[in-house]
Design a protein around this motif. Structure first.
Motif, mmCIF file in Angstrom:
data_model
loop_
_atom_site.group_PDB
_atom_site.id
_atom_site.type_symbol
_atom_site.label_atom_id
_atom_site.label_comp_id
_atom_site.label_asym_id
_atom_site.label_seq_id
_atom_site.Cartn_x
_atom_site.Cartn_y
_atom_site.Cartn_z
ATOM 1 N N ALA B 78 -5.864 4.420 -1.808
ATOM 2 C CA ALA B 78 -6.318 5.675 -1.570
ATOM 3 C C ALA B 78 -5.382 6.144 -3.037
ATOM 4 N N ILE B 79 -5.495 7.251 -3.267
ATOM 5 C CA ILE B 79 -4.662 8.170 -4.498
ATOM 6 C C ILE B 79 -2.984 8.913 -3.556
ATOM 7 N N GLU B 80 -2.569 9.216 -4.194
ATOM 8 C CA GLU B 80 -0.991 9.354 -3.273
ATOM 9 C C GLU B 80 -0.416 10.221 -4.345
ATOM 10 N N ARG B 94 -0.264 8.670 0.461
ATOM 11 C CA ARG B 94 -1.675 8.417 0.170
ATOM 12 C C ARG B 94 -2.370 8.987 0.893
#
Lengths: 612, 612
Positions: B78-80, B94
């Motif tokens: 996941a992007i964070e 995230r």
């Protein structure tokens, strides 16, 4: 643009000279006396300083001069950003000097003290070029550790009593546990080590006293006298020794002294760091840095300086020069230069990999950027088998990223794999320094660049110089290729009492990792060093191709109890080893040399005082 | 650009229709079936989805259509980002859907479930315009609370035993304390409330069972049976009730369901949130948001839905419309609309102030931007005395900022002062909703905009509608000026057992704060509402100018034990109050009305079943 009107008369001479030189050599130079901007000793300057820094942030070639004095910094008005700091604990950090994207900026303290009154990072240099920090001392009103003098020690009951200095270490006992209030953060007793106030060093055989902090019980038994018990199989520290306690991750390395990252051409000159809640100096992904006359030492009335290393360099390139510096009383190594192995998690096809940072204190690290050369390595042997370069990189989160390579082996082996950045491998010159009276090592070096370590004084609890590299624990990369260590003095190396050597060269391998077909380290020379020693230890090697140990002199010392338990020279799975012309003096035993059967091409001659 | 080739036949009809309409009404519309991008039910889609979102991030007028199914999200890829989330705990977060700077973007779930397998924020919309989220359900594989069924309860010993469902609430007992492992975070037992599984609501007289979590002892006494003791002066919850425990700040509100901030023209349509480690929906500094058919409810097999409020709006402007929604089983309020009072710390001269955010869960909030109108208020009376606008603002850190105003009073009074943003005060329409079976209130409203609350069903543990505002605790600003509450049904409001009213209008003041010369709230109408009540409570006011309470019908209910302790109408320091034509039915006592001596211009007539 010159602003002569700002200059205070007291400094006018030197500032005039700077201006004159600027006039001659660089037309755009601007020297600013900070006192013309509401910044003066004896008050909180955090806000005014940040406003001044901001006002010149688009200018090049600026020097901020602080007339000598003590300047105070409080966190209330400090700027703040979420910061990844390698080998520290990441977090939202308030900063004293927050220097972002600066060009040709000099901070000149004129011998001032910058005193910090809270949980702040004194200096952050991010994406700077031609930055000079000089002539100042960094200190905190209270250190990030507690120094607890042992006033009673009972070996029978296995209890001891300490006196707490509540000014320097405000404390609280709760549920039988001892906590310290460090600028609003309640730290458990945590990591600990016992110091001997006479040697101002960790006590001999420190491991005997390593306290099990999770189960340690505390009870107030007098006026700031705390009795500690339930120490398991450890010994109570002796009376008059000083127990140092310093918290736990992820909250005990939040505040380095100076953090430099993504920068180029940085100079640190005549700077002292007397306390920090982390390392004194941490440098990441920076090209060319020159550290001169850097002092890490404890403030008056304290035994210990910083919570962690004096200096630490990760993923740098160009030239690292550290010279004429004193590093003492810190709770970790003097210098560490390394890269980072990252893990390959998945191959997505099209030369694209999902990779992840391996060590919990490297999260958020920039592993590489487009154009960087990289190696693919087996995680079993930690030996590289393919080289390529990065054509794209996308960070997903603090741990994972997607990296695209120019090419990939036709058949990717079916083994666990890692990546190493080959472009960011600095040269290191480490000379004329003293690294002493600290916990842990003198110097750790793992870089493929040229390394010269000469004319230093090392007096360290563990190894003097550790050339390690591992893909299991710290994930510090950079098998060495060219290291010269010469004319250094090592005094009482390894007063931990364990087999800690002046030179220890060996990758750290897991039980699952095996030595591969080749050797990990290459070309290490350890020559003409003077070693004053109570244990007779010289060198330990493993997986080294090309090791020269010559011209070294060991002299017996009775500063610590004599230890005869370990071989002076211990060579394991190494190739092309020369052990020539080393001398052992005044030992009342013959120093042992041990060579493993799988070592090859060993030349031993002219060693005096050594047993074959 | 149309990519017809991507459409799956199963959805081709509806997608064709969308395309046709797009063709007619908006030439640039692009509809993407996510299944053409490696996104399909039954696997972790986090990475592929983020790549797809990124690939269209520079396009306008895009709809991502998810064919109906369950899509899984894991945190690994996941992007964070470090995120400030008002009324939550800030941190590195995230995200499942990370939508930044999008324009005319629609996420259409086609009735899908988005199932989260870790500590992630399902939806983040930051700086978006014309964003629509529709037709999906958000759930987590495990909730952010534990539901502990009481299997034994001993009033004499003051101990009780609970059965732990270790699938939904993995637990650990350590040092006599009960911890829960919530996606890798070890939470103490913490905040707690007892639910009655028959009413699926907090139990009557919940406060009797509020457990002192710091001192609570836990012991494993059987197969996932834990005995809890040391409950102080509280009662053990009755057998078969369910103890809900849900951690503590700053680690218990890290993960809201949907976070929308700095956006404009947002629509949420037919979306359900079954679990979240925070609020289901938190909206900050957003202009115009329409929430339709929003459901917050507990998943099958669970009693409780989200850790905090169903919906929450802070510092918004334009129109907030929330309608046709069901909000039940959450552990905090149904809706809360408010601004934030910030503190003036110092006047720097030149119309410049250092100010700071007051509440620890508002750190990082954007208080205002250049051009916003603001009021300066006394912190003692919480009444404004000057208006101006912002000409510059500089954020120093998550708490402090420097704000420059267009002008300042000639003589700043020597009292503690606050600032309020007058520009970001939204209108609110809240209609046809059900807010029920939750801890805390139905609706909290403090905005200067027009407020209409009609045709709703409220069944809440505390007040039905609370119009508060305070500068002491939550720092929620927005004294109201125009509120109409009509044709709502209130059922068993205040089953906490405390004096909680269908309508409670009063600022919360400290003992140091006094009512000033004026009144805090203005123009509140509470008309034609139906109230089914076991306690006969109608309205409580303080510091209100213009209060109309008319045409309301109260009917006695025996759903809960009868409470006769408090006045039905309790008017304090209010002006222009009309209490007209209200009716109380089937109560076996006459409802009391109480008017303070400092209230003025009170008109009371035609009320049936009320005592003067």
């Amino acid at each position: 643009m010159y602003k002569f009107s700002h200059f205070k008369s007291i400094h006018s001479k030197s500032i005039f000279l700077i201006c004159f030189l600027s006039l001659v050599f660089g037309a755009q130079a601007k020297v600013i006396d900070v006192s013309a901007h509401g910044i003066s000793p004896g008050k909180d300057i955090t806000f005014e300083l940040q406003q001044l820094i901001k006002s010149v942030s688009n200018e090049e070639n600026v020097t901020l001069v602080f007339p000598k004095g003590q300047y105070d910094f409080y966190p209330d008005n400090a700027i703040e950003k979420y910061r990844y700091v390698a080998n520290h604990d990441n977090g939202l950090k308030r900063m004293g000097f927050g220097l972002f994207n600066s060009r040709k900026l000099t901070i000149d303290g004129s011998g001032s003290t910058f005193m910090f009154h809270g949980r702040m990072v004194p200096f952050t240099v991010e994406s700077g070029q031609n930055i000079t920090l000089k002539n100042f001392t960094i200190d905190f009103i209270r250190p990030f550790h507690a120094e607890l003098t042992v006033v009673k020690s009972n070996k029978v009951n296995k209890t001891f009593q300490v006196k707490v200095d509540k000014q320097n270490a405000p404390y609280k006992i709760q549920d039988n546990r001892l906590f310290f209030d460090r600028f609003g953060q309640l730290d458990p007793t945590g990591s600990n080590i016992v110091f001997n106030p006479k040697t101002r060093s960790p006590i001999f055989n420190t491991y005997d006293y390593g306290l099990p902090w999770l189960t340690l019980h505390a009870k107030l038994v007098g006026d700031d006298i705390v009795e500690l018990s339930n120490i398991g199989n450890r010994l109570p520290p002796p009376k008059d020794s000083v127990l140092i306690v310093y918290g736990n991750n992820p909250t005990s390395r939040l505040v380095p002294g100076i953090h430099i990252t993504n920068s180029k051409d940085v100079k640190i000159d005549n700077v002292s760091v007397l306390a920090a809640g982390g390392m004194a100096l941490i440098v990441e992904r920076t090209e060319n840095i020159h550290v001169n006359k850097f002092t890490v030492s404890s403030a008056d009335g304290r035994l210990v300086a910083t919570r962690a290393d004096a200096t630490h360099f990760i993923g740098c390139k160009g030239e690292i020069i550290v010279e004429n510096s004193l590093m003492e009383h810190m709770l970790d190594d003097g210098i560490n230069v390394h890269g980072a192995y990252v893990n390959i998690d998945a191959y997505l096809g099209d030369n694209k990999f999902i990779a992840s940072i391996s060590h919990f204190q490297q999260m958020g690290l920039i592993f590489g950027e487009v154009g960087d050369r990289i190696a693919i390595l087996s995680r079993e042997t930690v030996l590289p088998f393919f080289e390529s370069s990065i054509t794209a990189i996308e960070v997903l989160n603090d741990k994972r990223f997607v990296v695209t390579l120019a090419d990939t082996p036709d058949n990717l082996p079916n083994v666990p794999m890692s990546l190493e950045n080959l472009t960011w491998q600095p040269n290191l010159t480490f000379r004329n320094n003293m690294v002493m009276e600290n916990r842990a090592r003198g110097a750790l070096v793992t870089t493929k660049g040229k390394v010269l370590i000469e004319n230093n004084y090392f007096n360290n609890q563990m190894h003097g110089i550790l050339i390690e590299g591992d893909n299991k624990s710290w994930y510090e990369s950079g098998a060495v290729e060219d290291v010269i260590i010469r004319n250094n003095t090592f005094v009482n190396t390894g007063f931990s009492g364990k087999p800690h050597y002046p030179l220890f060269v060996s990758p750290m391998l897991t039980s699952e990792q095996r030595i591969g077909e080749g050797y990990y380290h290459k070309n290490v020379q350890f020559i003409d060093n003077n070693i004053r020693s109570f244990n007779g230890l010289l060198v330990h090697s493993k997986s080294v191709d090309g090791l020269i140990v010559s011209g070294n002199t060991l002299t017996f010392s009775d500063d610590y109890p004599t230890i005869k338990d370990y071989p002076s020279v211990d060579i394991n799975y190494s190739n092309n080893v020369q052990l020539i012309g080393n001398t052992a003096k005044r030992f009342n035993w013959t120093l042992a040399t041990k060579m493993s059967n799988d070592s090859k091409a060993i030349q031993i001659k002219g060693n005096d005082g050594f047993k074959q």
